[in-house]
Design an enzyme around this catalytic site. Structure first.
Site, PDB file in Angstrom:
ATOM      1  N   LYS A 131      -6.943  10.713 -11.222  1.00 11.64           N
ATOM      2  CA  LYS A 131      -7.608  11.531 -10.188  1.00 11.64           C
ATOM      3  C   LYS A 131      -6.842  12.837  -9.971  1.00 11.64           C
ATOM      4  O   LYS A 131      -7.420  13.923  -9.979  1.00 11.64           O
ATOM      5  CB  LYS A 131      -7.697  10.769  -8.844  1.00 11.64           C
ATOM      6  CG  LYS A 131      -8.425   9.437  -8.913  1.00 11.64           C
ATOM      7  CD  LYS A 131      -8.486   8.749  -7.557  1.00 11.64           C
ATOM      8  CE  LYS A 131      -7.135   8.339  -6.985  1.00 11.64           C
ATOM      9  NZ  LYS A 131      -6.395   7.341  -7.768  1.00 11.64           N
ATOM     10  N   ARG A 138     -10.654   5.712   1.394  1.00 13.37           N
ATOM     11  CA  ARG A 138     -10.101   4.650   0.567  1.00 13.37           C
ATOM     12  C   ARG A 138     -10.552   3.273   1.018  1.00 13.37           C
ATOM     13  O   ARG A 138     -10.158   2.270   0.432  1.00 13.37           O
ATOM     14  CB  ARG A 138      -8.594   4.719   0.697  1.00 13.37           C
ATOM     15  CG  ARG A 138      -7.848   4.695  -0.600  1.00 13.37           C
ATOM     16  CD  ARG A 138      -6.413   4.969  -0.220  1.00 13.37           C
ATOM     17  NE  ARG A 138      -5.508   4.726  -1.261  1.00 13.37           N
ATOM     18  CZ  ARG A 138      -4.989   5.671  -2.038  1.00 13.37           C
ATOM     19  NH1 ARG A 138      -5.362   6.912  -1.928  1.00 13.37           N
ATOM     20  NH2 ARG A 138      -4.110   5.347  -2.928  1.00 13.37           N
ATOM     21  N   ARG A 142       4.560   7.501 -15.591  1.00  7.58           N
ATOM     22  CA  ARG A 142       4.349   8.772 -14.879  1.00  7.58           C
ATOM     23  C   ARG A 142       5.679   9.377 -14.436  1.00  7.58           C
ATOM     24  O   ARG A 142       6.572   8.687 -13.971  1.00  7.58           O
ATOM     25  CB  ARG A 142       3.462   8.559 -13.656  1.00  7.58           C
ATOM     26  CG  ARG A 142       3.341   9.850 -12.832  1.00  7.58           C
ATOM     27  CD  ARG A 142       2.220   9.817 -11.835  1.00  7.58           C
ATOM     28  NE  ARG A 142       2.296   8.693 -10.925  1.00  7.58           N
ATOM     29  CZ  ARG A 142       1.313   8.381 -10.071  1.00  7.58           C
ATOM     30  NH1 ARG A 142       0.204   9.092 -10.056  1.00  7.58           N
ATOM     31  NH2 ARG A 142       1.441   7.344  -9.275  1.00  7.58           N
ATOM     32  N   ARG A 172       7.971   8.477  -9.067  1.00  7.64           N
ATOM     33  CA  ARG A 172       7.570   8.161  -7.693  1.00  7.64           C
ATOM     34  C   ARG A 172       8.073   6.769  -7.325  1.00  7.64           C
ATOM     35  O   ARG A 172       8.004   5.847  -8.131  1.00  7.64           O
ATOM     36  CB  ARG A 172       6.032   8.200  -7.592  1.00  7.64           C
ATOM     37  CG  ARG A 172       5.520   9.518  -7.044  1.00  7.64           C
ATOM     38  CD  ARG A 172       4.033   9.663  -7.127  1.00  7.64           C
ATOM     39  NE  ARG A 172       3.256   8.591  -6.503  1.00  7.64           N
ATOM     40  CZ  ARG A 172       1.930   8.607  -6.400  1.00  7.64           C
ATOM     41  NH1 ARG A 172       1.239   9.639  -6.874  1.00  7.64           N
ATOM     42  NH2 ARG A 172       1.279   7.610  -5.844  1.00  7.64           N
ATOM     43  N   ARG A 176      -0.583  -2.071  -5.396  1.00  9.94           N
ATOM     44  CA  ARG A 176      -1.578  -1.003  -5.213  1.00  9.94           C
ATOM     45  C   ARG A 176      -2.890  -1.352  -5.909  1.00  9.94           C
ATOM     46  O   ARG A 176      -3.971  -1.035  -5.399  1.00  9.94           O
ATOM     47  CB  ARG A 176      -1.018   0.319  -5.759  1.00  9.94           C
ATOM     48  CG  ARG A 176      -0.020   0.955  -4.793  1.00  9.94           C
ATOM     49  CD  ARG A 176       0.926   1.896  -5.483  1.00  9.94           C
ATOM     50  NE  ARG A 176       0.292   3.035  -6.083  1.00  9.94           N
ATOM     51  CZ  ARG A 176       0.792   3.703  -7.121  1.00  9.94           C
ATOM     52  NH1 ARG A 176       1.933   3.333  -7.671  1.00  9.94           N
ATOM     53  NH2 ARG A 176       0.155   4.748  -7.585  1.00  9.94           N
TER      54      ARG A 176
HETATM   55  P1  AP5 Z   1      -2.535  10.596 -12.015  1.00 12.45           P
HETATM   56  O1  AP5 Z   1      -3.435  11.727 -12.259  1.00 12.45           O
HETATM   57  O2  AP5 Z   1      -1.271  10.840 -11.282  1.00 12.45           O
HETATM   58  O3  AP5 Z   1      -3.332   9.354 -11.381  1.00 12.45           O
HETATM   59  P2  AP5 Z   1      -3.978   9.159  -9.940  1.00 12.45           P
HETATM   60  O4  AP5 Z   1      -5.341   8.604 -10.144  1.00 12.45           O
HETATM   61  O5  AP5 Z   1      -3.844  10.393  -9.135  1.00 12.45           O
HETATM   62  O6  AP5 Z   1      -3.076   7.988  -9.405  1.00 12.45           O
HETATM   63  P3  AP5 Z   1      -2.205   7.844  -8.065  1.00 12.45           P
HETATM   64  O7  AP5 Z   1      -1.129   6.853  -8.342  1.00 12.45           O
HETATM   65  O8  AP5 Z   1      -1.785   9.183  -7.544  1.00 12.45           O
HETATM   66  O9  AP5 Z   1      -3.237   7.215  -7.126  1.00 12.45           O
HETATM   67  P4  AP5 Z   1      -2.917   6.460  -5.851  1.00 12.45           P
HETATM   68  O10 AP5 Z   1      -4.254   6.387  -5.259  1.00 12.45           O
HETATM   69  O11 AP5 Z   1      -2.210   5.188  -6.010  1.00 12.45           O
HETATM   70  O12 AP5 Z   1      -1.817   7.387  -5.098  1.00 12.45           O
HETATM   71  P5  AP5 Z   1      -1.926   8.351  -3.875  1.00 12.45           P
HETATM   72  O13 AP5 Z   1      -0.932   9.422  -4.072  1.00 12.45           O
HETATM   73  O14 AP5 Z   1      -3.336   8.711  -3.600  1.00 12.45           O
HETATM   74  O15 AP5 Z   1      -2.198   9.961 -13.463  1.00 12.45           O
HETATM   75  C1  AP5 Z   1      -1.326   8.846 -13.594  1.00 12.45           C
HETATM   76  C2  AP5 Z   1      -0.484   8.988 -14.877  1.00 12.45           C
HETATM   77  O16 AP5 Z   1      -1.335   8.868 -15.997  1.00 12.45           O
HETATM   78  C3  AP5 Z   1       0.218  10.341 -15.025  1.00 12.45           C
HETATM   79  O17 AP5 Z   1       1.441  10.125 -15.662  1.00 12.45           O
HETATM   80  C4  AP5 Z   1      -0.726  11.158 -15.924  1.00 12.45           C
HETATM   81  O18 AP5 Z   1      -0.025  12.105 -16.706  1.00 12.45           O
HETATM   82  C5  AP5 Z   1      -1.338  10.066 -16.783  1.00 12.45           C
HETATM   83  N1  AP5 Z   1      -2.722  10.294 -17.135  1.00 12.45           N
HETATM   84  C6  AP5 Z   1      -3.696  10.805 -16.340  1.00 12.45           C
HETATM   85  N2  AP5 Z   1      -4.872  10.816 -16.992  1.00 12.45           N
HETATM   86  C7  AP5 Z   1      -4.619  10.284 -18.215  1.00 12.45           C
HETATM   87  C8  AP5 Z   1      -5.442  10.024 -19.351  1.00 12.45           C
HETATM   88  N3  AP5 Z   1      -6.762  10.297 -19.353  1.00 12.45           N
HETATM   89  N4  AP5 Z   1      -4.868   9.474 -20.456  1.00 12.45           N
HETATM   90  C9  AP5 Z   1      -3.532   9.178 -20.457  1.00 12.45           C
HETATM   91  N5  AP5 Z   1      -2.702   9.416 -19.410  1.00 12.45           N
HETATM   92  C10 AP5 Z   1      -3.255   9.963 -18.298  1.00 12.45           C
HETATM   93  O19 AP5 Z   1      -1.467   7.402  -2.680  1.00 12.45           O
HETATM   94  C11 AP5 Z   1      -0.137   6.932  -2.601  1.00 12.45           C
HETATM   95  C12 AP5 Z   1       0.032   6.076  -1.351  1.00 12.45           C
HETATM   96  O20 AP5 Z   1      -0.202   6.889  -0.175  1.00 12.45           O
HETATM   97  C13 AP5 Z   1      -0.950   4.913  -1.198  1.00 12.45           C
HETATM   98  O21 AP5 Z   1      -0.523   3.770  -1.901  1.00 12.45           O
HETATM   99  C14 AP5 Z   1      -0.943   4.719   0.313  1.00 12.45           C
HETATM  100  O22 AP5 Z   1       0.224   4.062   0.747  1.00 12.45           O
HETATM  101  C15 AP5 Z   1      -0.878   6.147   0.841  1.00 12.45           C
HETATM  102  N6  AP5 Z   1      -2.230   6.720   1.003  1.00 12.45           N
HETATM  103  C16 AP5 Z   1      -2.752   7.784   0.338  1.00 12.45           C
HETATM  104  N7  AP5 Z   1      -4.014   8.007   0.725  1.00 12.45           N
HETATM  105  C17 AP5 Z   1      -4.297   7.065   1.661  1.00 12.45           C
HETATM  106  C18 AP5 Z   1      -5.454   6.766   2.422  1.00 12.45           C
HETATM  107  N8  AP5 Z   1      -6.589   7.480   2.284  1.00 12.45           N
HETATM  108  N9  AP5 Z   1      -5.401   5.712   3.287  1.00 12.45           N
HETATM  109  C19 AP5 Z   1      -4.267   4.995   3.448  1.00 12.45           C
HETATM  110  N10 AP5 Z   1      -3.140   5.222   2.737  1.00 12.45           N
HETATM  111  C20 AP5 Z   1      -3.159   6.238   1.857  1.00 12.45           C
HETATM  112 MG    MG Z   2      -2.728  10.945  -7.430  1.00 12.19          MG
END
Ligand code: AP5
Ligand code: MG
Length: 217
Positions: free
Chosen positions: A13, A88, A127, A161, A172
């Site tokens: 994403k 979410r 990552r 991270r 997660r």
């Molecule tokens: P990346 O693009 O970083 O993936 P992502 O989908 O953004 O994954 P996240 O881990 O950021 O999602 P998340 O929802 O767990 O975390 P968030 O920060 O929102 O890609 C991942 C890796 O793969 C990278 O190394 C990239 O290079 C590689 N890659 C990407 N595309 C690829 C492809 N096509 N092929 C190969 N490799 C690829 O949330 C973190 C925490 O914050 C949550 O756990 C929660 O505690 C809190 N939080 C955030 N939002 C909320 C909410 N709305 N409500 C409650 N808590 C929340």
């Molecule tokens: Mg992300």
């Protein structure tokens, strides 16, 4: 343009949002990034969220709902945004609907990225992120620059991270299935999902994303 990106952790994403938001000249609003930034600045919100984030749990709805409302009020969000990682769960979905109707706005697209769990674990485990410029890399699929290539100048400061530890990754994924799964079903039943196969390469996903948005416009 007002977009929501939905999908499991690690599906890409953030990677896809960075490029598309730049192209569309709208802010990329990631609730995870806002929380990590709050933690980096040592705010009460950030410090309270840290334990939950490191464990792979969700931060309370009230906290993220307020963060998003405040972010929408900023000047650069006036002409649109790309929301990544919010809503979410069903309650956050209802809060977003309420906020949009109070602002007299509608969503243009809800994009859902799909990918199997084994690949997600591989992506999250490999990552790496730059502390300075925030860019995301992968040790195998998108290696960090060797030297002097940070958009903030000098070398990137690469780190992992804290929620990309193995236990937190598995938690997660569980939380995603129990909390976000019903929200995906909700948008699907409304016929509002634009589905993209997130299991392909970064470039291929980007091409498919743009084609899918074009088709559903
Ligand atoms: P990346 O693009 O970083 O993936 P992502 O989908 O953004 O994954 P996240 O881990 O950021 O999602 P998340 O929802 O767990 O975390 P968030 O920060 O929102 O890609 C991942 C890796 O793969 C990278 O190394 C990239 O290079 C590689 N890659 C990407 N595309 C690829 C492809 N096509 N092929 C190969 N490799 C690829 O949330 C973190 C925490 O914050 C949550 O756990 C929660 O505690 C809190 N939080 C955030 N939002 C909320 C909410 N709305 N409500 C409650 N808590 C929340
Ligand atoms: Mg992300």
């Amino acid at each position: 343009m007002r977009l929501v990106f939905l999908g499991p952790p690690g599906v890409g994403k953030g990677t896809q949002a960075e490029g598309l938001a730049r192209e569309l000249q709208i802010p990329h609003i990631s609730t995870g990034a806002i929380l990590r930034d709050a933690l980096g600045r040592g705010t009460a919100t950030g410090l309270a969220a840290k334990k939950l984030m490191d464990a792979g749990d969700l931060v309370p709805d009230a906290v993220v709902v307020d963060l998003v409302e405040d972010r929408f009020a900023e000047q650069d969000a006036a002409s649109g945004w790309l929301l990544d990682g919010y809503p979410r769960n069903l309650d956050q979905g209802a809060a977003l609907d309420g906020l949009l109707s109070s602002l007299n706005l509608t969503l243009d697209h809800v994009v859902f990225f799909e990918c199997d769990s084994a690949e997600l674990v591989r992506r999250l485990g490999g990552r790496r992120v730059c502390r300075k410029c925030g860019s995301t890399f992968h040790i195998e699929f998108a290696p960090p620059p060797q030297s002097g290539d940070c958009s903030e100048g000098g070398e990137c400061e690469i780190h992992q991270r804290s929620d990309d530890a193995e236990d937190a990754i598995l938690k997660r994924l569980d939380v995603y299935h129990s909390e976000t799964g019903p929200l995906v079903d909700h948008f699907r039943s409304q016929g509002r999902l634009v589905v993209v196969d997130g299991s392909q390469s970064i470039d291929q996903v980007g091409v498919q994303l743009r084609a899918a948005l074009e088709r559903s416009s």
